[in-house]
Design an enzyme around this catalytic site. Structure first.
Site, PDB file in Angstrom:
ATOM      1  N   GLN A  85      44.943  33.698  36.243  1.00  0.00           N
ATOM      2  CA  GLN A  85      45.241  33.902  34.822  1.00  0.00           C
ATOM      3  C   GLN A  85      46.574  33.270  34.457  1.00  0.00           C
ATOM      4  O   GLN A  85      47.582  33.484  35.128  1.00  0.00           O
ATOM      5  CB  GLN A  85      45.275  35.385  34.446  1.00  0.00           C
ATOM      6  CG  GLN A  85      45.374  35.539  32.928  1.00  0.00           C
ATOM      7  CD  GLN A  85      45.553  36.955  32.454  1.00  0.00           C
ATOM      8  OE1 GLN A  85      46.596  37.555  32.689  1.00  0.00           O
ATOM      9  NE2 GLN A  85      44.543  37.498  31.783  1.00  0.00           N
ATOM     10  N   CYS A 114      47.988  40.139  26.335  1.00  0.00           N
ATOM     11  CA  CYS A 114      49.191  40.859  26.755  1.00  0.00           C
ATOM     12  C   CYS A 114      50.016  41.256  25.535  1.00  0.00           C
ATOM     13  O   CYS A 114      50.452  40.390  24.767  1.00  0.00           O
ATOM     14  CB  CYS A 114      50.039  40.002  27.693  1.00  0.00           C
ATOM     15  SG  CYS A 114      51.567  40.824  28.212  1.00  0.00           S
ATOM     16  N   ASP A 216      40.447  51.838  30.211  1.00  0.00           N
ATOM     17  CA  ASP A 216      40.191  53.244  30.573  1.00  0.00           C
ATOM     18  C   ASP A 216      38.946  53.462  31.423  1.00  0.00           C
ATOM     19  O   ASP A 216      38.226  54.441  31.229  1.00  0.00           O
ATOM     20  CB  ASP A 216      40.105  54.119  29.308  1.00  0.00           C
ATOM     21  CG  ASP A 216      41.481  54.497  28.786  1.00  0.00           C
ATOM     22  OD1 ASP A 216      42.484  54.015  29.357  1.00  0.00           O
ATOM     23  OD2 ASP A 216      41.560  55.260  27.810  1.00  0.00           O
ATOM     24  N   ALA A 238      41.921  48.018  35.946  1.00  0.00           N
ATOM     25  CA  ALA A 238      43.290  47.851  36.435  1.00  0.00           C
ATOM     26  C   ALA A 238      43.756  49.133  37.108  1.00  0.00           C
ATOM     27  O   ALA A 238      43.638  49.293  38.323  1.00  0.00           O
ATOM     28  CB  ALA A 238      44.219  47.448  35.282  1.00  0.00           C
TER      29      ALA A 238
END
Length: 316
Positions: A85, A114, A216, A238
């Site tokens: 990335q 981001c 989530d 993540a």
């Protein structure tokens, strides 16, 4: 750029795009600053992770500095399929970075999600969702200049408050030849608010390329629920993987075997102590008491950690 002495990947496994043609849910390890490095990618691949991302790398630094390349990117022959990335805001810089990385990875991803202030102030990350023409230009340039049929070019985005703008962005990216889009179901201002899975569903229904849902997802059951709610072709995780690198294999909490595997992999890769220790703190969060955490979290050497794990869990 470096690896474990194995250098360029001579024969990567399945091309990333092929994963989405299998018809099953693709399980993805998210790009995570400091954490989604080679050792951790090696661990999650042992437990059902199909596709891994590197931490975000600033393309301009990567192109300009050999030192940056060596410190930011490490791989080996078993590290595939792998997506690198990049944070970028200029088409040619992204192309130059993609050309350098192409022999070592299976694709690149442009970070358009981001929300950190430094990234947006520099013109990177989530501010790009408001510049669909620039995103389209960057994707097109990479597509035109990288002559490798299986090499993927993807983007990771957040959503707009006006979802029509997000749909427009995704449709423009699709028309330019983007391989898939990862959608974090929050807008730029949202951090811990509920994820808008309904928005991901709308986006999925508006394009014909694969969509990966992000936000989530903490268990395999969560992943399957999000898949059914959104129709997404994949899920990206993540923090859920940091807390339980074996979650894609169906474990509710980190099994001791996974902790043992991490110790072995981290020592083999020469993982710096702070990173080694932090990963264990995440992994053991759910299986240790407050008192145990007070002791374990302040250990200050690899030998002290290994002694603790051996004495308390039989991990050696």
């Amino acid at each position: 750029m470096s690896g474990d002495g194995e250098g360029i990947k001579g024969c990567p496994g399945k091309e990333p795009g092929e994963l989405f043609r299998d018809g099953r849910l693709v399980k993805v390890c998210a790009p995570m600053v400091r954490y989604s490095k080679l050792a951790f990618r090696t661990l999650v691949r042992k437990y059902g992770c199909d596709l891994c991302y590197t931490p975000m790398i600033v393309a301009a630094d990567f192109v300009r500095s050999a030192k940056a390349r060596d410190s930011e990117f490490t791989t080996n022959k078993g590290d595939n399929p792998l997506i690198v990335q990049f944070a970028a805001k200029e088409a040619q810089v992204l192309c130059d970075a993609a050309r350098i990385i192409c022999p070592f990875a299976d694709g690149i991803d442009l970070n358009c999600g981001c929300p950190q202030r430094w990234a947006m102030a520099e013109g990177y990350g989530a501010c790009l969702i408001n510049k669909p023409e620039l995103v389209r230009d960057m994707v097109r340039h990479v597509r035109n200049q990288i002559d490798s049929p299986g090499f993927s070019v993807s983007i990771k985005i957040r959503i707009h408050e006006d979802l029509k703008r997000t749909v427009d962005l995704c449709q423009k990216a699709e028309a330019t030849g983007v391989s898939w889009i990862t959608v974090h179901g929050r807008n730029v201002e949202e951090r811990h608010q509920p994820v808008h899975y309904d928005a991901i569903k709308v986006i999925k229904e508006s394009v014909s390329i694969p969509i990966v849902a992000n936000g989530d997802i903490k268990t395999l059951k969560d992943a399957e629920n999000v898949h059914h709610l959104t129709g997404a072709d994949g899920v990206m995780v993540a923090r859920g993987l940091l807390a339980n690198p074996a979650m894609f294999a169906g474990y509710e909490e980190t099994p001791l075997k996974c902790i043992q595997d991490w110790v072995n992999i981290a020592l083999e890769h020469g993982t710096p102590f702070t990173c080694f220790h932090h990963h264990l703190m995440y992994m053991m969060e759910r299986i240790t008491s407050k008192q145990e955490k007070k002791v374990f979290n302040v250990l200050s050497s690899t030998s002290a950690v290994l002694d603790y794990l051996n004495d308390h869990y039989g991990v050696c």
